[in-house]
Each structure stands twice: as C-alpha cells, then as structure tokens.
Scaffold this motif. Sequence first.
Motif, PDB file in Angstrom:
ATOM      1  N   ALA A  16       4.679 -34.125  35.792  1.00 56.19           N
ATOM      2  CA  ALA A  16       4.710 -35.253  36.737  1.00 56.19           C
ATOM      3  C   ALA A  16       6.151 -35.758  36.821  1.00 56.19           C
ATOM      4  O   ALA A  16       6.639 -36.402  35.907  1.00 56.19           O
ATOM      5  CB  ALA A  16       3.755 -36.351  36.289  1.00 56.19           C
ATOM      6  N   LYS A  18       8.027 -37.699  39.061  1.00 57.14           N
ATOM      7  CA  LYS A  18       8.597 -38.832  39.806  1.00 57.14           C
ATOM      8  C   LYS A  18       9.764 -39.433  39.028  1.00 57.14           C
ATOM      9  O   LYS A  18       9.691 -39.526  37.796  1.00 57.14           O
ATOM     10  CB  LYS A  18       7.522 -39.890  40.079  1.00 57.14           C
ATOM     11  CG  LYS A  18       6.807 -40.386  38.848  1.00 57.14           C
ATOM     12  CD  LYS A  18       5.736 -41.410  39.223  1.00 57.14           C
ATOM     13  CE  LYS A  18       4.971 -41.862  38.014  1.00 57.14           C
ATOM     14  NZ  LYS A  18       3.778 -41.067  37.712  1.00 57.14           N
ATOM     15  N   ASN A  42       4.974 -37.496  43.429  1.00 57.93           N
ATOM     16  CA  ASN A  42       4.241 -38.581  44.079  1.00 57.93           C
ATOM     17  C   ASN A  42       4.748 -38.900  45.467  1.00 57.93           C
ATOM     18  O   ASN A  42       4.069 -39.596  46.214  1.00 57.93           O
ATOM     19  CB  ASN A  42       4.347 -39.867  43.251  1.00 57.93           C
ATOM     20  CG  ASN A  42       3.675 -39.738  41.905  1.00 57.93           C
ATOM     21  OD1 ASN A  42       4.134 -38.968  41.063  1.00 57.93           O
ATOM     22  ND2 ASN A  42       2.591 -40.451  41.705  1.00 57.93           N
ATOM     23  N   ILE A  96       0.745 -35.324  43.847  1.00 61.45           N
ATOM     24  CA  ILE A  96      -0.151 -36.089  42.974  1.00 61.45           C
ATOM     25  C   ILE A  96      -0.129 -37.587  43.284  1.00 61.45           C
ATOM     26  O   ILE A  96      -0.814 -38.365  42.633  1.00 61.45           O
ATOM     27  CB  ILE A  96       0.160 -35.846  41.473  1.00 61.45           C
ATOM     28  CG1 ILE A  96       1.572 -36.298  41.113  1.00 61.45           C
ATOM     29  CG2 ILE A  96      -0.047 -34.375  41.107  1.00 61.45           C
ATOM     30  CD1 ILE A  96       1.852 -36.261  39.601  1.00 61.45           C
ATOM     31  N   MET A 128      -9.914 -34.581  41.082  1.00 58.81           N
ATOM     32  CA  MET A 128      -8.816 -35.173  40.329  1.00 58.81           C
ATOM     33  C   MET A 128      -9.142 -36.643  40.089  1.00 58.81           C
ATOM     34  O   MET A 128      -9.769 -37.296  40.928  1.00 58.81           O
ATOM     35  CB  MET A 128      -7.531 -35.059  41.164  1.00 58.81           C
ATOM     36  CG  MET A 128      -6.294 -35.672  40.571  1.00 58.81           C
ATOM     37  SD  MET A 128      -6.034 -37.405  41.015  1.00 58.81           S
ATOM     38  CE  MET A 128      -4.256 -37.539  40.796  1.00 58.81           C
ATOM     39  N   MET A 187      -7.421 -40.388  37.953  1.00 58.78           N
ATOM     40  CA  MET A 187      -6.430 -41.043  37.105  1.00 58.78           C
ATOM     41  C   MET A 187      -7.089 -41.661  35.868  1.00 58.78           C
ATOM     42  O   MET A 187      -6.518 -41.677  34.805  1.00 58.78           O
ATOM     43  CB  MET A 187      -5.753 -42.187  37.860  1.00 58.78           C
ATOM     44  CG  MET A 187      -4.917 -41.778  39.038  1.00 58.78           C
ATOM     45  SD  MET A 187      -3.319 -41.185  38.529  1.00 58.78           S
ATOM     46  CE  MET A 187      -2.516 -42.701  38.020  1.00 58.78           C
ATOM     47  N   MET A 209      -3.193 -37.862  31.569  1.00 63.46           N
ATOM     48  CA  MET A 209      -1.749 -38.040  31.623  1.00 63.46           C
ATOM     49  C   MET A 209      -1.245 -38.075  30.176  1.00 63.46           C
ATOM     50  O   MET A 209      -1.994 -37.750  29.258  1.00 63.46           O
ATOM     51  CB  MET A 209      -1.415 -39.334  32.365  1.00 63.46           C
ATOM     52  CG  MET A 209      -2.413 -39.643  33.473  1.00 63.46           C
ATOM     53  SD  MET A 209      -1.896 -40.737  34.788  1.00 63.46           S
ATOM     54  CE  MET A 209      -1.039 -42.028  33.969  1.00 63.46           C
ATOM     55  N   SER A 210       0.007 -38.508  29.975  1.00 68.38           N
ATOM     56  CA  SER A 210       0.576 -38.439  28.628  1.00 68.38           C
ATOM     57  C   SER A 210      -0.279 -39.142  27.581  1.00 68.38           C
ATOM     58  O   SER A 210      -0.399 -38.683  26.457  1.00 68.38           O
ATOM     59  CB  SER A 210       1.982 -39.041  28.625  1.00 68.38           C
ATOM     60  OG  SER A 210       2.844 -38.219  29.369  1.00 68.38           O
ATOM     61  N   ARG A 243      -1.706 -33.681  33.850  1.00 70.37           N
ATOM     62  CA  ARG A 243      -0.458 -34.071  34.532  1.00 70.37           C
ATOM     63  C   ARG A 243       0.361 -34.958  33.598  1.00 70.37           C
ATOM     64  O   ARG A 243       0.028 -36.099  33.375  1.00 70.37           O
ATOM     65  CB  ARG A 243      -0.792 -34.836  35.826  1.00 70.37           C
ATOM     66  CG  ARG A 243      -1.808 -34.135  36.727  1.00 70.37           C
ATOM     67  CD  ARG A 243      -2.167 -35.021  37.920  1.00 70.37           C
ATOM     68  NE  ARG A 243      -2.527 -36.368  37.524  1.00 70.37           N
ATOM     69  CZ  ARG A 243      -3.760 -36.769  37.239  1.00 70.37           C
ATOM     70  NH1 ARG A 243      -4.790 -35.944  37.343  1.00 70.37           N
ATOM     71  NH2 ARG A 243      -3.987 -38.017  36.866  1.00 70.37           N
ATOM     72  N   LEU A 244       1.420 -34.401  33.052  1.00 69.26           N
ATOM     73  CA  LEU A 244       2.212 -35.145  32.073  1.00 69.26           C
ATOM     74  C   LEU A 244       3.622 -35.441  32.585  1.00 69.26           C
ATOM     75  O   LEU A 244       4.312 -34.559  33.087  1.00 69.26           O
ATOM     76  CB  LEU A 244       2.335 -34.356  30.761  1.00 69.26           C
ATOM     77  CG  LEU A 244       1.051 -33.897  30.067  1.00 69.26           C
ATOM     78  CD1 LEU A 244       1.363 -33.345  28.679  1.00 69.26           C
ATOM     79  CD2 LEU A 244       0.025 -35.007  29.976  1.00 69.26           C
ATOM     80  N   GLY A 245       4.009 -36.718  32.441  1.00 68.88           N
ATOM     81  CA  GLY A 245       5.372 -37.125  32.776  1.00 68.88           C
ATOM     82  C   GLY A 245       6.142 -37.463  31.514  1.00 68.88           C
ATOM     83  O   GLY A 245       6.933 -36.674  30.992  1.00 68.88           O
ATOM     84  N   THR A 246       5.872 -38.661  30.998  1.00 68.24           N
ATOM     85  CA  THR A 246       6.564 -39.188  29.820  1.00 68.24           C
ATOM     86  C   THR A 246       6.630 -38.199  28.663  1.00 68.24           C
ATOM     87  O   THR A 246       7.672 -38.042  28.030  1.00 68.24           O
ATOM     88  CB  THR A 246       5.823 -40.456  29.331  1.00 68.24           C
ATOM     89  OG1 THR A 246       5.459 -41.225  30.484  1.00 68.24           O
ATOM     90  CG2 THR A 246       6.700 -41.283  28.442  1.00 68.24           C
ATOM     91  N   ARG A 288      10.224 -43.321  31.418  1.00 69.67           N
ATOM     92  CA  ARG A 288      10.939 -43.488  32.692  1.00 69.67           C
ATOM     93  C   ARG A 288      11.146 -44.964  32.966  1.00 69.67           C
ATOM     94  O   ARG A 288      10.421 -45.812  32.447  1.00 69.67           O
ATOM     95  CB  ARG A 288      10.243 -42.783  33.846  1.00 69.67           C
ATOM     96  CG  ARG A 288       8.980 -43.290  34.302  1.00 69.67           C
ATOM     97  CD  ARG A 288       8.268 -42.502  35.357  1.00 69.67           C
ATOM     98  NE  ARG A 288       6.905 -42.966  35.218  1.00 69.67           N
ATOM     99  CZ  ARG A 288       5.952 -42.297  34.633  1.00 69.67           C
ATOM    100  NH1 ARG A 288       6.140 -41.079  34.216  1.00 69.67           N
ATOM    101  NH2 ARG A 288       4.784 -42.849  34.471  1.00 69.67           N
ATOM    102  N   VAL A 321       0.736 -45.291  43.075  1.00 68.50           N
ATOM    103  CA  VAL A 321      -0.613 -44.778  42.806  1.00 68.50           C
ATOM    104  C   VAL A 321      -1.524 -45.919  42.360  1.00 68.50           C
ATOM    105  O   VAL A 321      -1.057 -47.007  42.088  1.00 68.50           O
ATOM    106  CB  VAL A 321      -0.637 -43.678  41.734  1.00 68.50           C
ATOM    107  CG1 VAL A 321       0.106 -42.463  42.207  1.00 68.50           C
ATOM    108  CG2 VAL A 321      -0.077 -44.186  40.421  1.00 68.50           C
TER     109      VAL A 321
HETATM  110  C1  LIG Z   1       3.120 -40.517  36.827  1.00 71.53           C
HETATM  111  C2  LIG Z   1       1.839 -39.804  36.938  1.00 71.53           C
HETATM  112  C3  LIG Z   1       1.328 -39.033  35.893  1.00 71.53           C
HETATM  113  C4  LIG Z   1       2.012 -38.888  34.554  1.00 71.53           C
HETATM  114  O1  LIG Z   1       2.149 -40.092  33.893  1.00 71.53           O
HETATM  115  P1  LIG Z   1       2.687 -40.144  32.393  1.00 71.53           P
HETATM  116  O2  LIG Z   1       2.008 -41.306  31.797  1.00 71.53           O
HETATM  117  O3  LIG Z   1       4.166 -40.324  32.471  1.00 71.53           O
HETATM  118  O4  LIG Z   1       2.333 -38.862  31.741  1.00 71.53           O
HETATM  119  C5  LIG Z   1       0.146 -38.358  36.099  1.00 71.53           C
HETATM  120  N1  LIG Z   1      -0.533 -38.436  37.262  1.00 71.53           N
HETATM  121  C6  LIG Z   1      -0.081 -39.171  38.279  1.00 71.53           C
HETATM  122  C7  LIG Z   1      -0.864 -39.238  39.537  1.00 71.53           C
HETATM  123  C8  LIG Z   1       1.108 -39.884  38.153  1.00 71.53           C
HETATM  124  O5  LIG Z   1       1.542 -40.635  39.186  1.00 71.53           O
END
Ligand SMILES: *Cc1c(COP(=O)(O)O)cnc(C)c1O
Length: 223
Positions: free
Chosen positions: A22, A24, A45, A66, A148, A150, A191-192, A207-210, A216, A223
């Motif tokens: 992820a 963004k 995003n 996403i 999908m 959240m 997510m994370s 879906r992993l960001g952090t 971030r 979202v």
């Molecule tokens: C930002 C985001 C993620 C990832 O979030 P983290 O907590 O950073 O892992 C996953 N899915 C969507 C839709 C997001 O916007």
Amino acid sequence: MIKENVARILKDIPKTVELVGAAKTRSSSEMLEALEGGLHIIGHNYVKEAELAFQAIGDRAKWHMIGHLQSNKAKKAVALFDMIETVDSFKLAKAIDKASLKHAKSMPILIEINSAEEGQKPGVLPINTISLVEKISQLKNIKIMGLMTMGPATSNQEDCRPYFSRVCRLFEELKRKDNKAFEMRYLSMGMSSSYQVAIEEGANIIRLGTKLFGPRAQIKTGV
Ligand SMILES: *Cc1c(COP(=O)(O)O)cnc(C)c1O
C-alpha cells in the motif's frame, strides 16, 4: 530496510497469500526498493499519484487501485490499473464498464464491503452485497474476482475478526452459487495491524503499508 521488510513478510505469510504494497505517500524509489525485496503488486489510493509512480515503474509491478474511486476517474483508472479493489456501487461499476469497453479490456474488480457498517465509510453494506454482485456481474466488460474490506479502524486486530469472518462467509456464499458471471477467487482483507487475523479468517490478498515502508506522515487517506 524496505527491501528486508518485504522479504521477511513474504517469508512469514503462506504462499497462497498475495502481498499488496500500500504505497500512498511513498516515492517511486521506495516502491522500487519494495520490488527488489520481492513485492509484485503495488496498491495505490489515488489515480494521479499512481500515474506518476507508473511513469517510473511501469510493468515491473502489477497495479491495484485500493482507494475510493470516483466515477469520473474511471477512465484513467481503467487505463492504469490491473485490478480495482474498491467497487462499491452500480454507478461506479457502469463507469468502469464503459471505460473498459473503450480500452477493449475486461477489467478485474473486487467488491468493497463496509463490513463494520461505519456510516460514511465506502463499501457496500454486507446485507446488500450479494444483490450488488449479481447486478454488476451482468456488465460485459467487468470481471468480478472477489471481495475486499477494510474492517473497523482499531489497533487491536482481534476486534477485526468478526468483520473479516463475516466477509469471508459472504465470499463462501457467493462461491457456492457457482454463477459463471462472476468469480470468487480473491479475498482482500487485512492491513499492517490486522493481517494475521485476516489470513486466519480466509484472506488471500493482504494490503500492507506501514509494515513494509515504515510509518507515514499523517494524511487524509481518502478511504
Ligand atoms: C493505507 C491502506 C492500507 C495499508 O495501511 P497500513 O496500516 O499502513 O498497512 C491498506 N488498505 C488500504 C485501502 C489503505 O488505504
């Protein structure tokens, strides 16, 4: 660090689970580092930011939308993304269908579910999911490939479990219909802070960001 984070997560999760980075707010060089670690799919995003990143990265990654997509951006999204994970209305689906026809493309999508039934959050409510899937599946230039969600905003992943489990039950129910007009192959949840529970509850896309890129700066995620 990003490269090592990706490699470690890929080693930890089952081979049947696909990892979406992820991305963004991340730079294209951060995304490239993630690809070096073995990431194959970048999730974004925002259409505009994704277009910029695409110029630097192109086909070295698959691209998943996403974030919440507005119908008026469907054309650009269809041109760029390999999958749109966030379709939650017939109106948006129709816009994607129309754009896909122009691109001679059958657009893979997931249906986004507002599993925690939180007022202003995007996603179709669980109770309306099956009828929306059946309606959208009649559009010719769209390929429904799964669901999908959240889940609720919480730092305790156990709080997500009942919502993930509910979406998984919808996924299984739709699968049992054995309707040729749609497929239930992908279940994108987690997510994370919640991916372990999501996998336990049946997710095969996380879906992993952090966790990959580090913390971030606080922004509106759209979202
Ligand atoms: C930002 C985001 C993620 C990832 O979030 P983290 O907590 O950073 O892992 C996953 N899915 C969507 C839709 C997001 O916007």
